[in-house]
Enzyme design. Sequence first.
Site, PDB file in Angstrom:
ATOM      1  N   LYS A   1      53.001   4.502  85.578  1.00  0.00           N
ATOM      2  CA  LYS A   1      51.975   4.149  84.795  1.00  0.00           C
ATOM      3  C   LYS A   1      52.796   4.380  83.262  1.00  0.00           C
ATOM      4  CE  LYS A   1      49.447   5.953  81.639  1.00  0.00           C
ATOM      5  NZ  LYS A   1      49.751   4.969  80.780  1.00  0.00           N
TER       6      LYS A   1
ATOM      7  N   GLY B   1      55.617  13.914  78.608  1.00  0.00           N
ATOM      8  CA  GLY B   1      54.504  13.396  77.639  1.00  0.00           C
ATOM      9  C   GLY B   1      54.032  14.774  77.156  1.00  0.00           C
ATOM     10  N   SER B   2      52.988  14.767  76.530  1.00  0.00           N
ATOM     11  CA  SER B   2      52.529  15.937  75.696  1.00  0.00           C
ATOM     12  C   SER B   2      52.134  17.109  76.866  1.00  0.00           C
ATOM     13  CB  SER B   2      51.524  15.537  75.049  1.00  0.00           C
ATOM     14  OG  SER B   2      50.176  15.217  75.645  1.00  0.00           O
ATOM     15  N   THR B   3      52.109  18.461  76.410  1.00  0.00           N
ATOM     16  CA  THR B   3      51.681  19.676  77.032  1.00  0.00           C
ATOM     17  C   THR B   3      50.007  19.493  77.496  1.00  0.00           C
ATOM     18  OG1 THR B   3      53.403  20.912  75.712  1.00  0.00           O
ATOM     19  CG2 THR B   3      51.536  22.194  76.849  1.00  0.00           C
TER      20      THR B   3
ATOM     21  N   GLU C   1      58.004  17.085  81.934  1.00  0.00           N
ATOM     22  CA  GLU C   1      58.733  17.658  80.732  1.00  0.00           C
ATOM     23  C   GLU C   1      57.841  17.410  79.561  1.00  0.00           C
ATOM     24  OE1 GLU C   1      61.143  19.500  80.961  1.00  0.00           O
ATOM     25  OE2 GLU C   1      61.662  18.978  83.253  1.00  0.00           O
TER      26      GLU C   1
ATOM     27  N   CYS D   1      61.161  14.625  71.316  1.00  0.00           N
ATOM     28  CA  CYS D   1      60.849  16.043  71.846  1.00  0.00           C
ATOM     29  C   CYS D   1      61.613  17.075  71.447  1.00  0.00           C
ATOM     30  CB  CYS D   1      60.605  16.120  73.483  1.00  0.00           C
ATOM     31  SG  CYS D   1      62.036  15.543  74.179  1.00  0.00           S
TER      32      CYS D   1
ATOM     33  N   GLU E   1      53.554  21.369  67.784  1.00  0.00           N
ATOM     34  CA  GLU E   1      54.164  20.084  67.739  1.00  0.00           C
ATOM     35  C   GLU E   1      53.641  19.098  66.903  1.00  0.00           C
ATOM     36  OE1 GLU E   1      54.400  17.423  71.118  1.00  0.00           O
ATOM     37  OE2 GLU E   1      56.720  17.806  71.068  1.00  0.00           O
TER      38      GLU E   1
HETATM   39  P1  NAD Z   1      51.141  11.590  75.940  1.00  0.00           P
HETATM   40  O1  NAD Z   1      50.682  12.928  76.367  1.00  0.00           O
HETATM   41  O2  NAD Z   1      50.160  11.014  74.747  1.00  0.00           O
HETATM   42  O3  NAD Z   1      51.372  10.622  76.784  1.00  0.00           O
HETATM   43  C1  NAD Z   1      52.201  10.484  77.767  1.00  0.00           C
HETATM   44  C2  NAD Z   1      51.677   9.592  79.005  1.00  0.00           C
HETATM   45  O4  NAD Z   1      50.491  10.373  79.625  1.00  0.00           O
HETATM   46  C3  NAD Z   1      51.441   8.484  78.841  1.00  0.00           C
HETATM   47  O5  NAD Z   1      51.681   7.138  79.673  1.00  0.00           O
HETATM   48  C4  NAD Z   1      49.924   8.266  78.491  1.00  0.00           C
HETATM   49  O6  NAD Z   1      49.158   7.197  78.922  1.00  0.00           O
HETATM   50  C5  NAD Z   1      49.505   9.297  79.692  1.00  0.00           C
HETATM   51  N1  NAD Z   1      48.283   9.912  79.624  1.00  0.00           N
HETATM   52  C6  NAD Z   1      47.592  10.349  78.468  1.00  0.00           C
HETATM   53  N2  NAD Z   1      46.376  10.916  78.778  1.00  0.00           N
HETATM   54  C7  NAD Z   1      46.265  11.020  80.054  1.00  0.00           C
HETATM   55  C8  NAD Z   1      45.444  11.400  80.945  1.00  0.00           C
HETATM   56  N3  NAD Z   1      43.987  12.204  80.490  1.00  0.00           N
HETATM   57  N4  NAD Z   1      45.779  11.433  82.185  1.00  0.00           N
HETATM   58  C9  NAD Z   1      46.685  10.809  82.748  1.00  0.00           C
HETATM   59  N5  NAD Z   1      47.654  10.554  81.755  1.00  0.00           N
HETATM   60  C10 NAD Z   1      47.504  10.373  80.486  1.00  0.00           C
HETATM   61  O7  NAD Z   1      52.600  11.737  75.337  1.00  0.00           O
HETATM   62  P2  NAD Z   1      53.324  10.667  74.466  1.00  0.00           P
HETATM   63  O8  NAD Z   1      52.571  10.533  72.993  1.00  0.00           O
HETATM   64  O9  NAD Z   1      53.785   9.345  75.063  1.00  0.00           O
HETATM   65  O10 NAD Z   1      54.830  11.243  73.914  1.00  0.00           O
HETATM   66  C11 NAD Z   1      55.013  12.173  73.242  1.00  0.00           C
HETATM   67  C12 NAD Z   1      55.045  13.716  73.984  1.00  0.00           C
HETATM   68  O11 NAD Z   1      55.995  13.642  74.925  1.00  0.00           O
HETATM   69  C13 NAD Z   1      55.463  14.808  72.926  1.00  0.00           C
HETATM   70  O12 NAD Z   1      54.595  15.537  73.036  1.00  0.00           O
HETATM   71  C14 NAD Z   1      57.017  14.849  73.265  1.00  0.00           C
HETATM   72  O13 NAD Z   1      57.626  16.147  73.020  1.00  0.00           O
HETATM   73  C15 NAD Z   1      56.991  14.782  74.921  1.00  0.00           C
HETATM   74  N6  NAD Z   1      58.050  14.323  75.519  1.00  0.00           N
HETATM   75  C16 NAD Z   1      58.965  15.459  75.980  1.00  0.00           C
HETATM   76  C17 NAD Z   1      60.168  15.028  76.799  1.00  0.00           C
HETATM   77  C18 NAD Z   1      60.852  16.185  77.230  1.00  0.00           C
HETATM   78  O14 NAD Z   1      61.877  15.909  78.181  1.00  0.00           O
HETATM   79  N7  NAD Z   1      60.444  17.471  77.249  1.00  0.00           N
HETATM   80  C19 NAD Z   1      60.857  13.812  76.491  1.00  0.00           C
HETATM   81  C20 NAD Z   1      59.794  12.796  75.746  1.00  0.00           C
HETATM   82  C21 NAD Z   1      58.717  13.031  75.233  1.00  0.00           C
END
Ligand code: NAD
Length: 539
Positions: A207, A260-262, A288, A322, A420
């Site tokens: 996804k 993605g996000s925490t 992560e 990130c 963040e």
């Molecule tokens: P996000 O959490 O908004 O989205 C990440 C993914 O999760 C997307 O595909 C999104 O559609 C999906 N998603 C969102 N809500 C969901 C739900 N309720 N159920 C299932 N899936 C859902 O994050 P983003 O804006 O795409 O990315 C930025 C974040 O990612 C920042 O917090 C960043 O620090 C983190 N990040 C971390 C690393 C790492 O290696 N630690 C690397 C890259 C990005």
Amino acid sequence: MSHPVNEPILGYSPGSKERIEIKAELDRQISEVIEIPCIINGKEVFTGNITTQVIPHNHNHIIARVHLAGKDEMENACKAAVNAQQNWIDIGLESRCEIFEKCADLLAGEWRMKVNASTMLNQSKTVFQAEIDSACELIDFWRFNCFYARNFHDDLQPLVSPPGVKNSTEIRPLEGFVLSITPFNFTSIAANLPSAPAIVGCTSVWKPSRNSYLSNYILMQLMMEAGLPDGVINFLPGSGAEITEVALANPDFAGLHFTGSTATFQGLWQEIGLALPNLRSYPRIVGETGGKDFVVAHPNCNERGLLVALLRGSFEFQGQKCSAASRAYVPQSVWSSISDELCDEIRKIKMGDAMDFTNFMTAVIDQRSFDKITGYIDRAKADDSCEVIVGGNYDDSVGWFIEPTIIVTSNPKSETMIDEIFGPVLTVYVYEDNMFDEVLTLCDESSPYALTGSIFANDESDVQKAFNALRFTAGNFYINDKPTGAVVAQQPFGGARASGTNDKAGGPLNLLRWISPRSVKRTFEPPQNWDYQFMQPEN
Ligand code: NAD
């Protein structure tokens, strides 16, 4: 076996071959609007439920129309992944590696410009930021993951096989499919999350983020051209919440590979917990997540090095890494000497269209992100303990542009020192020169995250002090360097605490999460008597 080398980074300097090629590819991509289907079991599925994909630095410009998956497509994708697994296991590790090494070769060669240009337009990256992400890092992920997987097949074999017995370990994949939910900010991570488990024999439902459909779709096409069998990775643009619900209702859900996000990850973990009774296995959960990445400077440090690290570490890719530096602890003496120059340098930063190569920064990813980041800036402007010393302006009329911004705060627990923000905002806490030890504790205890961080200090004893005090404050720790720019096979990446499960993408630790070994004992001459010596009668 000799290991791969990191993919060389192309420079795109004026007149270079790669610059001519990327400009032509950008012109081509910007002049078309492509239709992006779901890809389920190797087949394109055009659902008719369409969303558009725009260019963040010019958000009236549509570059793709995306067909979103509904419940039926999601169920079919999970089934396709389950059905594809047996053949995928049967072809063996070597054949699987050949396919992903072919992917790496295609990306290093004829697909490079296509993937880089789509990342520049879709996620608003400068050419350099696209090159290090969508080309170099992904090529490295694929090549090094294949290398690691081949090696641990040997390393995990049992040490001992007594006479008459042969012990072995079969490196089985997880039984079932992996759900890969990927972020917008790194094209390389998006493709790596479904493909790393695939190398060791898992199949996947992928996804992608709603903000990177174009670049991610092109990579899906690349993997298919490299010979990825139908159903091994199924590409499903759509709602993350709905896909999760469908995946968790399927007993063959075997794992989550998330970046993605925490907050999103914590929600997913809870949902998996609730689904456990319906699942065939205990799923592996690898995630992560966010960061609040720091730079701590000692009074005795390389001041120009610190200045450059703060500028590049905070503002490249608009702070949407990130790992981006977003809080700094700088001693009074050092701050007095660098702050004016730092602000002057930041005012020189050019921001605009990613196709204009003189720009160092472009736009943030979408309106939601723009509103969130500017909210932090506005609240800081209204807060007596904070002062915006450079930047602080923004404009979303053409693209989602936010100036590189520095906030100086007298409150080390102000919200921009802790949360963040994921944008071009650095907050600096200026401390008394004799408070270095206290500042290390403050840095460790202020934020729930523990992803990346840097110490700038000249004396080894100061470096060691920070190294020890900040042991659990960062999964990637930098000494006299910016906290961004981890390279596959050089600094395996990931953080702990609220920043993730720290399984280090692009390394063997991550791949090991996707296997479930079977121990096998083969006896050459099975015992013919059931009784033991101790049972013999005494004379
Ligand atoms: P996000 O959490 O908004 O989205 C990440 C993914 O999760 C997307 O595909 C999104 O559609 C999906 N998603 C969102 N809500 C969901 C739900 N309720 N159920 C299932 N899936 C859902 O994050 P983003 O804006 O795409 O990315 C930025 C974040 O990612 C920042 O917090 C960043 O620090 C983190 N990040 C971390 C690393 C790492 O290696 N630690 C690397 C890259 C990005």
